[in-house]
Design a protein around this motif. Sequence first.
Motif, mmCIF file in Angstrom:
data_model
loop_
_atom_site.group_PDB
_atom_site.id
_atom_site.type_symbol
_atom_site.label_atom_id
_atom_site.label_comp_id
_atom_site.label_asym_id
_atom_site.label_seq_id
_atom_site.Cartn_x
_atom_site.Cartn_y
_atom_site.Cartn_z
ATOM 1 N N THR A 1 -6.049 -1.173 8.906
ATOM 2 C CA THR A 1 -6.277 -2.321 7.893
ATOM 3 C C THR A 1 -5.268 -2.441 7.011
ATOM 4 O OG1 THR A 1 -8.889 -1.977 8.215
ATOM 5 C CG2 THR A 1 -7.935 -3.283 6.316
ATOM 6 N N LEU A 2 -4.613 -3.618 7.007
ATOM 7 C CA LEU A 2 -3.689 -3.895 6.059
ATOM 8 C C LEU A 2 -3.874 -4.223 4.571
ATOM 9 C CD1 LEU A 2 -1.266 -6.563 7.920
ATOM 10 C CD2 LEU A 2 -0.774 -4.000 7.252
ATOM 11 N N LEU A 3 -3.512 -3.542 3.473
ATOM 12 C CA LEU A 3 -4.039 -3.637 2.144
ATOM 13 C C LEU A 3 -2.798 -4.654 1.477
ATOM 14 C CD1 LEU A 3 -4.600 0.086 1.491
ATOM 15 C CD2 LEU A 3 -6.409 -1.796 2.136
ATOM 16 N N VAL A 4 -3.103 -5.293 0.577
ATOM 17 C CA VAL A 4 -2.317 -6.280 0.097
ATOM 18 C C VAL A 4 -1.255 -5.606 -1.246
ATOM 19 C CG1 VAL A 4 -2.186 -8.474 -1.226
ATOM 20 C CG2 VAL A 4 -4.139 -8.075 0.235
ATOM 21 N N THR A 5 -0.047 -5.784 -0.950
ATOM 22 C CA THR A 5 0.866 -5.365 -1.889
ATOM 23 C C THR A 5 1.356 -6.353 -2.743
ATOM 24 O OG1 THR A 5 2.727 -5.527 -0.573
ATOM 25 C CG2 THR A 5 1.237 -3.457 -0.483
ATOM 26 N N GLY B 1 -6.746 9.327 -0.351
ATOM 27 C CA GLY B 1 -6.821 9.385 0.894
ATOM 28 C C GLY B 1 -5.694 9.125 1.772
ATOM 29 N N GLU B 2 -5.559 8.768 3.045
ATOM 30 C CA GLU B 2 -4.248 8.731 4.045
ATOM 31 C C GLU B 2 -4.027 7.383 4.299
ATOM 32 O OE1 GLU B 2 -4.770 11.587 6.949
ATOM 33 O OE2 GLU B 2 -4.657 13.537 5.689
ATOM 34 N N TYR B 3 -2.635 7.090 4.045
ATOM 35 C CA TYR B 3 -2.224 5.799 4.497
ATOM 36 C C TYR B 3 -1.100 5.874 5.227
ATOM 37 C CZ TYR B 3 -5.743 4.756 0.709
ATOM 38 O OH TYR B 3 -7.120 4.743 0.119
ATOM 39 N N ARG B 4 -0.395 4.789 5.708
ATOM 40 C CA ARG B 4 0.752 4.566 6.274
ATOM 41 C C ARG B 4 1.555 3.503 5.564
ATOM 42 N NH1 ARG B 4 3.593 5.381 12.061
ATOM 43 N NH2 ARG B 4 3.387 7.307 11.395
ATOM 44 N N LEU B 5 2.637 3.760 5.170
ATOM 45 C CA LEU B 5 3.695 2.699 4.654
ATOM 46 C C LEU B 5 4.714 2.339 5.383
ATOM 47 C CD1 LEU B 5 4.414 1.299 1.850
ATOM 48 C CD2 LEU B 5 5.639 3.363 1.173
ATOM 49 N N VAL B 6 5.120 1.105 5.767
ATOM 50 C CA VAL B 6 6.014 0.608 6.770
ATOM 51 C C VAL B 6 7.030 -0.279 5.999
ATOM 52 C CG1 VAL B 6 6.314 -0.504 8.825
ATOM 53 C CG2 VAL B 6 4.012 0.696 8.405
ATOM 54 N N ILE C 1 7.516 -4.897 3.556
ATOM 55 C CA ILE C 1 6.743 -3.710 3.317
ATOM 56 C C ILE C 1 5.325 -3.976 3.611
ATOM 57 C CG2 ILE C 1 5.961 -2.318 1.488
ATOM 58 C CD1 ILE C 1 8.438 -2.740 -0.091
ATOM 59 N N LYS C 2 4.644 -2.952 4.426
ATOM 60 C CA LYS C 2 3.232 -3.141 4.717
ATOM 61 C C LYS C 2 2.477 -1.758 4.364
ATOM 62 C CE LYS C 2 3.731 -6.656 8.433
ATOM 63 N NZ LYS C 2 3.601 -6.886 9.749
ATOM 64 N N LEU C 3 1.589 -1.784 3.977
ATOM 65 C CA LEU C 3 0.642 -0.573 3.639
ATOM 66 C C LEU C 3 -0.653 -0.652 4.496
ATOM 67 C CD1 LEU C 3 0.111 2.108 1.803
ATOM 68 C CD2 LEU C 3 -1.074 0.575 0.340
ATOM 69 N N LYS C 4 -1.053 0.284 5.179
ATOM 70 C CA LYS C 4 -2.030 0.352 6.005
ATOM 71 C C LYS C 4 -3.009 1.729 5.789
ATOM 72 C CE LYS C 4 0.469 -1.418 10.033
ATOM 73 N NZ LYS C 4 0.866 -1.133 11.435
#
Length: 228
Positions: free
Chosen positions: A103-107, A130-135, A95-98
């Motif tokens: 920029t990657l955020l720590v989960t 705000g807006e983010y992308r979850l992968v 799982i990655k959150l951008k």
Amino acid sequence: AVVSTQSTGGIAMLSVTVILAVIVVTVTMYPFTPNSCDTTTGLLPGNIKPTHYDLWLHPDLVNLTFRGRVEIDIKVLERTKCIVLNSLDQNITSIKLKQADGTLLVTEQFSYVPFHEFLLIPLRAQLDEGEYRLVIHYHAEISHGLKGFYRSYYSTAEGEQRVAAVTQFEATFARHAFPGFDEPAYKATFTISIVRDTEHTVLSNMPKNETVLYGNAGLLQDNFEKSV
């Protein structure tokens, strides 16, 4: 959504039809504690809204399994330290959150709430509006049931039994096929990509945009236009 596979004249043919339907209902949003993964209501908290899904699937019709990747554009409406979404029967591998700039955020370590069919993704730091992308990368079985991405069998006029891989996403069955915000109130657009063997054919309710080579094993990837 419907995904089917066929074969004719002894040659296997994969026919994938993805039908995206949205049912609009009224959903009551309950209070959410921003700094915790609150699952007490049994509904998604309502503090995050999906706007678009990029869904990639690679079905294996021999072993009846598939690999998947879903990239979800989300809009955070209230500050939070936890992302709650629906997931069932998937083995999640990453799982990655951008942020919007990549920029990657720590989960933290994700977890499941099987009773509510929730996937919980705690965050190390507060997530601002705000807006983010979850992968999310995962793999799963093409299931036996009539939900999500499941197998079906039929016989030809000659009596040959063949397998079909079919999807059923209504009303809350999409969570069986991919992690997402799987309640009728959460509407979003989709872009679908399917990896296939060269002798297979993929169909979708959206027009095909292109077919490209995938990897070095002679596979192809069909990319379909964005849903409306």
